[in-house]
Design a protein around this motif. Structure first.
Motif, mmCIF file in Angstrom:
data_model
loop_
_atom_site.group_PDB
_atom_site.id
_atom_site.type_symbol
_atom_site.label_atom_id
_atom_site.label_comp_id
_atom_site.label_asym_id
_atom_site.label_seq_id
_atom_site.Cartn_x
_atom_site.Cartn_y
_atom_site.Cartn_z
ATOM 1 N N TRP A 1 0.843 -1.202 0.000
ATOM 2 C CA TRP A 1 0.000 0.000 0.000
ATOM 3 C C TRP A 1 0.873 1.246 0.000
ATOM 4 O O TRP A 1 0.627 2.186 -0.758
ATOM 5 C CB TRP A 1 -0.949 0.009 1.200
ATOM 6 N N GLY B 1 2.295 2.207 -3.310
ATOM 7 C CA GLY B 1 1.330 2.556 -4.344
ATOM 8 C C GLY B 1 0.705 1.414 -5.101
ATOM 9 O O GLY B 1 0.033 1.642 -6.108
ATOM 10 N N GLU C 1 -1.941 -1.199 -6.258
ATOM 11 C CA GLU C 1 -3.398 -1.222 -6.250
ATOM 12 C C GLU C 1 -3.884 -2.592 -5.801
ATOM 13 O O GLU C 1 -3.202 -3.602 -5.987
ATOM 14 C CB GLU C 1 -3.953 -0.883 -7.634
ATOM 15 N N ARG D 1 2.983 6.502 -1.543
ATOM 16 C CA ARG D 1 2.015 6.595 -2.647
ATOM 17 C C ARG D 1 1.504 8.018 -2.769
ATOM 18 O O ARG D 1 1.280 8.693 -1.757
ATOM 19 C CB ARG D 1 0.889 5.579 -2.476
ATOM 20 N N GLU E 1 -1.334 9.650 -3.384
ATOM 21 C CA GLU E 1 -2.558 10.148 -2.747
ATOM 22 C C GLU E 1 -2.432 10.286 -1.230
ATOM 23 O O GLU E 1 -3.268 10.912 -0.590
ATOM 24 C CB GLU E 1 -3.779 9.305 -3.109
ATOM 25 N N TRP F 1 -2.806 -4.671 3.321
ATOM 26 C CA TRP F 1 -3.023 -3.550 2.398
ATOM 27 C C TRP F 1 -4.223 -2.730 2.872
ATOM 28 O O TRP F 1 -4.181 -1.511 2.933
ATOM 29 C CB TRP F 1 -3.255 -4.092 0.987
ATOM 30 N N ASP G 1 -4.595 1.211 4.155
ATOM 31 C CA ASP G 1 -5.573 2.072 3.486
ATOM 32 C C ASP G 1 -6.551 2.667 4.488
ATOM 33 O O ASP G 1 -6.827 3.868 4.476
ATOM 34 C CB ASP G 1 -6.304 1.264 2.412
#
Length: 152
Positions: free
Chosen positions: A67, A70, A72, A97, A99, A131, A135
């Motif tokens: 995560w 980056g 997905e 990552r 964002e 992950w 997030d």
């Protein structure tokens, strides 16, 4: 700039994957900045094998790191899965990552609680759950009442 700037405590994840292969992961992890201005990634597992085996613990660590760099969700177990950076690369500075904001990875993840299922605790499920934990940690309030994390 180092990432994260602040600690995130008690990130609970319960991840089940109903299928013929099964899949069960349930754990709590703390995320905190590395001390002394260091860069890198540390995963600390003070739990015993009755709580989580070494393979599943490594999968949680891999999922968190995936995560951070980056990856997905759909690429966690495919040929498109990115290579994990080495400890040397992380110590020299790996960007988080996009964002998540600007910064270089400087994270310690500490596993605080885990439950195993004797049949359905698989490394694949723990990678996805790791992950998801990372997030959830940075989505904050919008992830606090996730129905998947309610007790069974």
């Amino acid at each position: 700039m180092r990432f994260p700037a602040d600690a995130r405590r008690d990130v609970h994840v319960r991840y089940t994957r109903p299928s013929c292969m099964g899949g069960f992961a349930w754990f709590t992890v703390d995320f905190e900045p590395l001390p002394d201005g260091r860069l890198g990634f540390e995963f600390v597992n003070p739990l015993g094998t009755e709580d989580i085996d070494a393979e599943c613990a490594q999968a949680v660590s891999d999922g968190i790191l995936l995560w951070l760099i980056g990856a997905e969700r759909e690429n966690l177990h495919s040929v498109h899965r990115p290579r994990l950076p080495s400890a040397t690369e992380l110590g020299a500075g790996v960007p988080v990552r996009p964002e998540a904001g600007p910064g270089l990875i400087a994270l310690r993840a500490v596993l605080r609680h885990s439950r195993l299922h004797p049949i359905d605790s698989l490394s694949l499920t723990h990678t996805r759950a790791g992950w998801r934990a990372a997030d959830k940690s940075w989505r904050g309030g919008e992830a606090t009442d996730d129905p998947m994390d309610r007790a069974l």
